[in-house]
Design a protein around this motif. Structure first.
Motif, short mmCIF file in Angstrom:
data_model
loop_
_atom_site.label_atom_id
_atom_site.label_comp_id
_atom_site.label_asym_id
_atom_site.label_seq_id
_atom_site.Cartn_x
_atom_site.Cartn_y
_atom_site.Cartn_z
N ARG A 264 0.81 -1.23 0.00
CA ARG A 264 0.00 0.00 0.00
C ARG A 264 0.84 1.27 0.00
NH1 ARG A 264 -5.04 1.14 4.19
NH2 ARG A 264 -6.27 2.37 2.71
N TYR A 265 1.98 1.25 0.66
CA TYR A 265 2.72 2.49 0.88
C TYR A 265 4.09 2.54 0.19
CZ TYR A 265 -0.76 3.02 4.61
OH TYR A 265 -1.93 3.12 5.33
N HIS A 266 4.42 1.56 -0.65
CA HIS A 266 5.78 1.55 -1.18
C HIS A 266 6.09 2.73 -2.10
CE1 HIS A 266 3.85 -0.63 -4.62
NE2 HIS A 266 4.84 -0.10 -5.32
N SER A 267 5.06 3.35 -2.67
CA SER A 267 5.28 4.53 -3.51
C SER A 267 5.06 5.84 -2.75
CB SER A 267 4.34 4.50 -4.73
OG SER A 267 4.59 3.38 -5.54
N PHE A 268 4.77 5.75 -1.48
CA PHE A 268 4.53 6.94 -0.66
C PHE A 268 5.88 7.46 -0.15
CE2 PHE A 268 1.82 8.55 3.21
CZ PHE A 268 2.01 9.85 2.79
N TYR A 269 6.72 7.88 -1.09
CA TYR A 269 8.08 8.31 -0.77
C TYR A 269 8.14 9.53 0.15
CZ TYR A 269 10.51 4.99 -3.75
OH TYR A 269 11.03 3.83 -4.27
N PRO A 270 7.24 10.50 0.02
CA PRO A 270 7.31 11.64 0.95
C PRO A 270 7.21 11.20 2.41
CG PRO A 270 5.80 12.10 -0.86
CD PRO A 270 6.16 10.65 -0.97
N TRP A 271 6.53 10.10 2.65
CA TRP A 271 6.36 9.59 4.01
C TRP A 271 7.52 8.71 4.44
CZ3 TRP A 271 4.29 4.36 5.37
CH2 TRP A 271 4.15 4.21 6.75
N HIS A 272 7.77 7.62 3.70
CA HIS A 272 8.75 6.66 4.21
C HIS A 272 10.20 7.06 3.97
CE1 HIS A 272 9.57 4.83 0.26
NE2 HIS A 272 8.29 4.61 0.07
N GLN A 273 10.43 8.07 3.12
CA GLN A 273 11.79 8.55 2.93
C GLN A 273 12.03 9.92 3.55
OE1 GLN A 273 14.51 6.82 1.34
NE2 GLN A 273 13.03 5.24 1.87
N GLU A 274 11.03 10.79 3.49
CA GLU A 274 11.18 12.16 3.97
C GLU A 274 10.45 12.42 5.29
OE1 GLU A 274 13.18 14.15 2.45
OE2 GLU A 274 13.54 12.91 0.67
N TYR A 275 9.67 11.46 5.74
CA TYR A 275 8.89 11.56 6.98
C TYR A 275 7.88 12.71 6.94
CZ TYR A 275 8.13 9.83 11.70
OH TYR A 275 7.58 9.23 12.82
N ALA A 276 7.45 13.07 5.75
CA ALA A 276 6.37 14.05 5.62
C ALA A 276 5.06 13.42 6.10
CB ALA A 276 6.24 14.50 4.17
N TYR A 277 4.14 14.25 6.52
CA TYR A 277 2.82 13.81 6.99
C TYR A 277 2.89 12.92 8.23
CZ TYR A 277 1.55 15.48 2.34
OH TYR A 277 1.39 16.25 1.21
N SER A 278 3.99 12.99 8.96
CA SER A 278 4.11 12.17 10.18
C SER A 278 3.06 12.55 11.22
CB SER A 278 5.51 12.32 10.78
OG SER A 278 5.79 13.68 11.08
N TYR A 279 2.55 13.77 11.14
CA TYR A 279 1.55 14.23 12.10
C TYR A 279 0.19 13.57 11.89
CZ TYR A 279 1.42 17.39 8.06
OH TYR A 279 1.43 17.90 6.78
N LEU A 280 0.04 12.85 10.79
CA LEU A 280 -1.21 12.11 10.55
C LEU A 280 -1.12 10.66 11.03
CD1 LEU A 280 -2.07 13.36 6.93
CD2 LEU A 280 -2.99 14.20 9.10
N MET A 281 0.06 10.23 11.41
CA MET A 281 0.29 8.83 11.78
C MET A 281 -0.29 8.48 13.15
SD MET A 281 4.27 8.61 10.57
CE MET A 281 4.56 7.00 11.32
N ASP A 282 -0.67 7.20 13.31
CA ASP A 282 -1.00 6.67 14.63
C ASP A 282 0.06 5.61 14.99
OD1 ASP A 282 -1.64 4.41 13.14
OD2 ASP A 282 -3.81 4.60 13.42
N ASN A 283 -0.12 4.94 16.11
CA ASN A 283 0.88 3.97 16.57
C ASN A 283 1.06 2.81 15.59
OD1 ASN A 283 1.34 5.45 18.90
ND2 ASN A 283 -0.18 4.33 20.10
N HIS A 284 -0.03 2.39 14.98
CA HIS A 284 0.06 1.30 14.01
C HIS A 284 0.93 1.69 12.82
CE1 HIS A 284 -1.16 -2.18 11.64
NE2 HIS A 284 -1.51 -1.38 10.65
#
Length: 332
Positions: A264-284
């Motif tokens: 689901r998230y392998h192309s979500f590079y802003p998140w998993h490489q740049e940690y963008a949108y971390s404020y939307l994350m939960d513990n899971h």
């Protein structure tokens, strides 16, 4: 017999009989043996629980362990978008312009209300072989070549079988191109949330100015239509092959949550490489991020000139597919 006499008799019957000296020894020995047996059973249960916990930890360490394969790769040679050809730049201009909230809602409605094709996973891979990804600056190889490169790199590192299968099918959602797509812009490329402010950490961020949501006050704030810590599962990512294949795999496979997150998230590079949108994350999401990052290197850095003989590898991967996809014919 009177009631009083009956009660007296019952009381007499339930009074324990005195144990004689001759009987005391064997009885104590029997009790001791039974206590020993109970303690042994308790010990076995405790050891089994500990063993299962250790196996679980070992299993996680196996998929999360540092890759030996990737130690030999020059990572700086990949995702050089400033050097990308015009085809790649034009793709992202179109994608950033057209991936709106309205489009994403409609795309999800379309997905849930019809079946596009019925085929096996392997038939899907063969059909996908006709697609050249316009968003990828790192390879000109076919999709099945990339799938096997990724899966084989994971296999060489002795990762779990489900992890190897993810390598094979992670891009299978690109079948969308042959079904409902408007082009490649709603199938491939890096993904990002819609419905909130576009991050500057997305590649070619200036091209979002042509997206009508860029100026919409409902969507152009930090949280937009979401809330802090809401969890990525509640966030609408730009529609494409990741989200599509995630739902197909979730409905039809026995793959673990880590595998589904990788897809689901392998192309979500802003998140998993740049940690963008971390404020939307939960513990899971914090846990799933570890899995996505463990997979990402294989997806990105296995793009080399070497190709594999499909016919030689097919039996092995057919077995993997059958192991995790109990239903042979999948509704795509």
């Amino acid at each position: 017999m009177s009631v009083k006499q009956g009660i007296g008799k019952v009381k007499k019957d339930v009074i324990p009989q005195k144990v004689t000296k001759a009987e005391e020894g064997p009885l104590l020995e029997k009790i001791d043996n039974e206590v020993t047996l109970v303690n042994q059973l308790k010990g076995n249960i405790k050891n089994k629980i500990s063993q299962n916990m250790n196996e679980g930890e070992k299993k996680e360490e196996t998929w999360a362990a540092e890759s030996e394969y990737l130690k030999t790769v020059d990572v700086k040679a990949f995702r050089q978008y400033e050097l990308a050809c015009d085809r790649v730049k034009q793709f992202y201009e179109e994608q950033h312009k057209k991936q709106t909230v309205a489009y994403n809602i409609q795309a999800r409605i379309n997905f849930k209300t019809k079946t596009r094709a019925r085929m096996t996973i392997w038939e899907g891979l063969e059909r996908l072989n006709k697609l050249l990804d316009d968003s990828d600056p790192d390879t000109e190889l076919s999709q099945i070549d990339h799938a096997l490169q990724t899966a084989e790199a994971i296999r060489k590192d002795n990762k779990p079988r489900w992890f190897q299968l993810v390598g094979l099918i992670h891009d299978l959602g690109k079948l969308l191109y042959f079904f409902d797509s408007k082009g490649q812009w709603d199938v491939v490329g890096d993904t990002f949330p819609v419905g909130c402010k576009f991050s500057k950490r997305i590649i070619f961020p200036d091209s979002f100015k042509k997206n009508p949501d860029f100026f919409n006050p409902l969507y152009n704030t930090k949280y937009g239509i979401y809330s802090k810590g809401c969890g990525l599962d509640k966030v609408m990512l730009s529609w494409g092959h990741d989200e599509y294949m995630y739902h197909v795999a979730k409905l039809n496979s026995t793959l673990p949550p880590e595998a589904l997150a990788m897809i689901r998230y392998h192309s979500f590079y802003p998140w998993h490489q740049e940690y963008a949108y971390s404020y939307l994350m939960d513990n899971h999401d914090e846990e799933m991020l570890k899995a996505v990052k463990a997979f990402n290197g294989y997806d990105l850095y296995s793009k080399i000139d070497k190709t594999y003989d499909v016919d030689v590898l097919k039996p092995y991967y057919m077995e993997l597919i059958d192991e995790f996809f109990p239903t042979k014919i999948i509704e795509f």
